[in-house]
Design an enzyme around this catalytic site. Structure first.
Site, PDB file in Angstrom:
ATOM      1  N   ASN A  43     -37.596  54.218  66.986  1.00  0.00           N
ATOM      2  CA  ASN A  43     -36.127  53.832  66.237  1.00  0.00           C
ATOM      3  C   ASN A  43     -36.397  53.442  64.943  1.00  0.00           C
ATOM      4  OD1 ASN A  43     -33.793  53.162  65.557  1.00  0.00           O
ATOM      5  ND2 ASN A  43     -33.377  51.393  66.999  1.00  0.00           N
ATOM      6  N   TRP A  44     -36.302  54.009  64.011  1.00  0.00           N
ATOM      7  CA  TRP A  44     -36.565  53.454  62.704  1.00  0.00           C
ATOM      8  C   TRP A  44     -35.415  52.652  61.887  1.00  0.00           C
ATOM      9  CZ3 TRP A  44     -39.015  58.738  59.737  1.00  0.00           C
ATOM     10  CH2 TRP A  44     -39.925  58.816  60.451  1.00  0.00           C
ATOM     11  N   LYS A  45     -34.263  52.441  62.616  1.00  0.00           N
ATOM     12  CA  LYS A  45     -33.189  51.694  62.019  1.00  0.00           C
ATOM     13  C   LYS A  45     -33.018  52.091  60.718  1.00  0.00           C
ATOM     14  CE  LYS A  45     -34.517  48.314  65.537  1.00  0.00           C
ATOM     15  NZ  LYS A  45     -34.389  47.004  66.019  1.00  0.00           N
ATOM     16  N   HIS A  73     -27.113  50.918  71.314  1.00  0.00           N
ATOM     17  CA  HIS A  73     -28.226  50.198  70.992  1.00  0.00           C
ATOM     18  C   HIS A  73     -27.656  48.897  71.024  1.00  0.00           C
ATOM     19  CE1 HIS A  73     -31.246  48.217  68.525  1.00  0.00           C
ATOM     20  NE2 HIS A  73     -32.242  49.035  69.148  1.00  0.00           N
ATOM     21  N   GLU A  77     -27.903  46.755  68.530  1.00  0.00           N
ATOM     22  CA  GLU A  77     -27.262  46.319  67.237  1.00  0.00           C
ATOM     23  C   GLU A  77     -26.040  46.857  67.196  1.00  0.00           C
ATOM     24  OE1 GLU A  77     -30.901  47.649  65.321  1.00  0.00           O
ATOM     25  OE2 GLU A  77     -32.067  45.868  66.449  1.00  0.00           O
ATOM     26  N   GLU A 117     -33.387  47.451  77.064  1.00  0.00           N
ATOM     27  CA  GLU A 117     -34.051  46.735  76.048  1.00  0.00           C
ATOM     28  C   GLU A 117     -33.253  45.174  76.124  1.00  0.00           C
ATOM     29  OE1 GLU A 117     -34.977  49.344  72.687  1.00  0.00           O
ATOM     30  OE2 GLU A 117     -33.104  48.821  72.234  1.00  0.00           O
ATOM     31  N   GLY A 134     -36.908  42.962  68.177  1.00  0.00           N
ATOM     32  CA  GLY A 134     -37.468  42.448  66.690  1.00  0.00           C
ATOM     33  C   GLY A 134     -37.678  41.130  66.679  1.00  0.00           C
ATOM     34  N   SER A 184     -39.948  44.550  71.218  1.00  0.00           N
ATOM     35  CA  SER A 184     -41.324  44.081  70.668  1.00  0.00           C
ATOM     36  C   SER A 184     -42.567  44.719  71.308  1.00  0.00           C
ATOM     37  CB  SER A 184     -41.326  42.560  70.773  1.00  0.00           C
ATOM     38  OG  SER A 184     -40.227  41.830  70.200  1.00  0.00           O
ATOM     39  N   GLY A 186     -39.079  49.711  68.090  1.00  0.00           N
ATOM     40  CA  GLY A 186     -38.349  49.549  66.678  1.00  0.00           C
ATOM     41  C   GLY A 186     -39.419  49.286  65.661  1.00  0.00           C
ATOM     42  N   GLY A 187     -39.661  47.785  65.239  1.00  0.00           N
ATOM     43  CA  GLY A 187     -40.881  47.596  64.298  1.00  0.00           C
ATOM     44  C   GLY A 187     -42.048  48.490  64.256  1.00  0.00           C
TER      45      GLY A 187
END
Ligand code: PEP
Length: 255
Positions: free
Chosen positions: A9-11, A94, A96, A166, A172, A212, A233-234
């Site tokens: 997930n590149w956000k 998600h 966010e 999640e 993150g 993470s 993500g990251g």
């Protein structure tokens, strides 16, 4: 056996050149994989990334979608538009979007229905905040998000469902759930699916862990019985890290 699925997930990250460079680096290494692999770039880069994927075995996903198919919905993107640019998966709910944008289970359910009706494949995210975990409410929260998101859809309709557990406190933050903490919730989710839809369906659904995930912790997380891959993500923004997670997943699952 459930085929593990690792999705990035590149956000709201990368520019077009960086997005294409990243997917080209992945495509070089991912011609045919035991682990299913996907990337979810920002909407505006979907086409460029689809072209850069070429014949590599990398699925394309979107980070969100709107439930209407067309019309006066300024700023929104429909399932049909996503299919037009070769998307196969859509992330829904998600944390966010739930906690920053304010999406409710009702809205997520309408989106899920639209995704199912269109033939796209949903990745439904669920997970508790740290306050909810500390108050002993993790299972209740996850159950409400599952029930709210899935509504009265049937097992037949949900054949392509992927769930991502999640925990919000692990996204993150660099603080991942321990393998035991994650497995406990994954087992709970599979048990809930068993009760609602029966064992055959529950055993077929892939439940990703997200929060993470890195090459260094992926192996022990993915070794858990009910963890069938990761939503990353990251660490999905660097080819070496993302490939490291994919390899650790394959190894943990004996593939
Ligand atoms: C995510 O955004 O889905 C996620 C799990 O992020 P990170 O891997 O950076 O914690």
């Amino acid at each position: 056996m459930r085929r593990p699925f690792v999705a990035g997930n590149w956000k709201m990250n990368l520019n077009q050149a960086e997005a294409v460079k990243l997917v080209r680096e992945l495509a070089e290494e991912l011609k045919s994989n035991a682990v299913e692999v996907g990337v979810c770039p920002p909407f505006v880069y979907l086409t460029s990334v689809a072209v850069a994927i070429g014949d590599a075995e990398i699925r394309l996903g979107a980070q969100d979608v709107y439930f209407e198919s067309n019309g006066a919905f300024t700023g929104e993107i429909s399932c049909q538009m996503l299919q037009d640019v070769c998307c196969e998966y859509v992330i829904l709910g998600h944390s966010e979007r739930r906690h920053v944008i304010g999406e409710t289970d009702q809205l997520i359910h309408r989106k899920l229905q639209a995704v199912i009706n269109s033939g796209l494949k949903p990745i439904l995210c669920v997970g508790e905040t740290i306050e909810q975990r500390d108050a002993g409410r993790t299972e209740k929260v996850v159950q409400e998000q599952l029930a709210g998101g899935l509504g009265d859809l049937s097992a037949a309709q949900l054949g392509n469902l992927v769930i991502a557990y999640e925990p919000v406190w692990a996204i993150g933050t660099g603080r991942n759930a321990t393998p035991d903490q994650a497995q406990d919730v994954h087992r709970f989710i599979r048990g809930w699916l068993t009760q609602k839809f029966g064992p055959q369906f529950a055993q077929s659904v892939r439940i990703q862990y997200g929060g993470s995930v890195k090459p260094s912790n992926a192996g022990e997380l993915m070794a858990q019985t009910d963890i069938d891959g990761a939503l990353v993500g990251g660490a999905s923004l660097k080819a070496a890290d993302f490939l490291g997670i994919i390899r650790a997943t394959a190894q943990a699952k004996g593939l």
